[in-house]
Design a protein around this motif. Sequence first.
Motif, short mmCIF file in Angstrom:
data_model
loop_
_atom_site.label_atom_id
_atom_site.label_comp_id
_atom_site.label_asym_id
_atom_site.label_seq_id
_atom_site.Cartn_x
_atom_site.Cartn_y
_atom_site.Cartn_z
N GLU A 72 0.83 -1.21 0.00
CA GLU A 72 0.00 0.00 0.00
C GLU A 72 0.86 1.25 0.00
OE1 GLU A 72 -3.32 0.20 -0.48
OE2 GLU A 72 -3.04 -1.93 -0.88
N LYS A 75 2.39 1.71 -3.45
CA LYS A 75 1.41 2.25 -4.38
C LYS A 75 1.29 3.76 -4.24
CE LYS A 75 -1.55 -1.85 -4.77
NZ LYS A 75 -2.90 -2.41 -4.46
N ARG A 78 4.29 5.25 -5.91
CA ARG A 78 4.16 5.19 -7.36
C ARG A 78 3.17 6.24 -7.88
NH1 ARG A 78 2.04 -0.31 -9.53
NH2 ARG A 78 0.26 0.33 -8.26
N ASP A 79 2.01 6.35 -7.24
CA ASP A 79 1.01 7.33 -7.68
C ASP A 79 1.57 8.74 -7.61
OD1 ASP A 79 -0.74 5.25 -8.09
OD2 ASP A 79 -1.86 5.58 -6.23
N VAL A 225 8.73 -1.26 -6.44
CA VAL A 225 7.90 -0.78 -7.52
C VAL A 225 8.79 0.05 -8.44
CG1 VAL A 225 7.20 1.34 -6.30
CG2 VAL A 225 5.74 0.40 -8.09
N ASN A 234 5.39 -0.84 -12.67
CA ASN A 234 4.63 -1.83 -11.92
C ASN A 234 5.45 -2.38 -10.76
OD1 ASN A 234 6.14 -3.07 -14.19
ND2 ASN A 234 5.43 -4.99 -13.28
N ASP A 243 -3.46 -4.94 -7.07
CA ASP A 243 -3.00 -4.43 -8.36
C ASP A 243 -1.54 -4.00 -8.30
OD1 ASP A 243 -2.89 -3.41 -10.92
OD2 ASP A 243 -3.74 -1.48 -10.35
N ASN A 244 -0.74 -4.49 -9.24
CA ASN A 244 0.68 -4.10 -9.27
C ASN A 244 1.00 -3.21 -10.46
OD1 ASN A 244 0.60 -5.87 -11.42
ND2 ASN A 244 2.15 -7.26 -10.64
#
Length: 245
Positions: A72, A75, A78-79, A225, A234, A243-244
Motif C-alpha cells: 500500500e 502504491k 508510485r502514484d 515498484v 509496476n 493491483d501491481n
Amino acid sequence: MLNFILVAIAVILVTIGLVKLVDKFIPAKFKPILTVLLWVLIAFLGYQTYLSIYEPIKFNKLKNKRYALVIESLKDIRDSQLAHRQVTGKFAKDFNGLIKFIDTAEFTITQRRDSSIIDEELTKRYGVDTTKDIVIIDTLGFVPVKDSLFKTSNRYKTMMNVPVGEEGAKFVMKSGFIEQNDINIPVFEASVKKNVLLFDQDKDLLVQENQVVSVDGVNGDVLKVGSMDEVKTNGNWPKTYGDNE
C-alpha cells in the motif's frame, strides 16, 4: 524440512516400539524410569514435528500481512511519482522533493475538441476556400495534486517510512533516465529488503523467502515498484496482493 518431519515421525515410531520392548524384556524395577524417559522423548519429538509444520504457516501468515501493508505504501509512492512525471516530465529524486510537489503542485484540467480553419496556403493556391482540421485544447481549470491523490489524508508525508519490520526503516528511492532509441526516458524505483520486513523471523525461513521464484510469490530479496533498468512502473508482487500496475 520435509526430511526432518519424516525422520521425526520415524523416530517416534521407533521410540514407541522401544517402549513396548522395555515393557516386555526389561526387569520390572527399571521399567518406570525407562518408560518415562521414552515417553518424554516421544513428546519432545512430537512437539518438534508440530513446530516444523506450524512455524512456516505462521511465517507465511505474518509475511503476507506485512507485505500487504508495504505494498500500500509503495502504491502511494508510485502514484505520487507518476503525478510528478505528468506535471514536470520527470520523477522526483528524493522524498523531500516529492512531498513538496504534492503540497504545492496542480493538475491542469483540459478539454480537447475538433475544429477547422481556413488553410491559407491551399486557398491561395486553388483560389477557393479550403479548410483543414485542427485540435484545440482548452484549459478548464486546475486541481491540487494532493486533493486528487490523497483527498483529506496526510499519509503522503510519511510515505518514506516502511510501515512494518525494523523500527525506523525507510524505503530506498532512486530516479533518473535511461536511453532508448536516442530518447532519454524517466525512470524510478522504490524498494525495501525482505530482511528489513522480516528481521525478527526464523532465519532459515527468511533465507528461503529471499530465494523465492514463483508466480504467486514475491520473487527475489526485495519488495519494489518501478525499475532503474527498464521503463516500467509496476510492482514485483503478484496480483494476489492487489493491483501491481
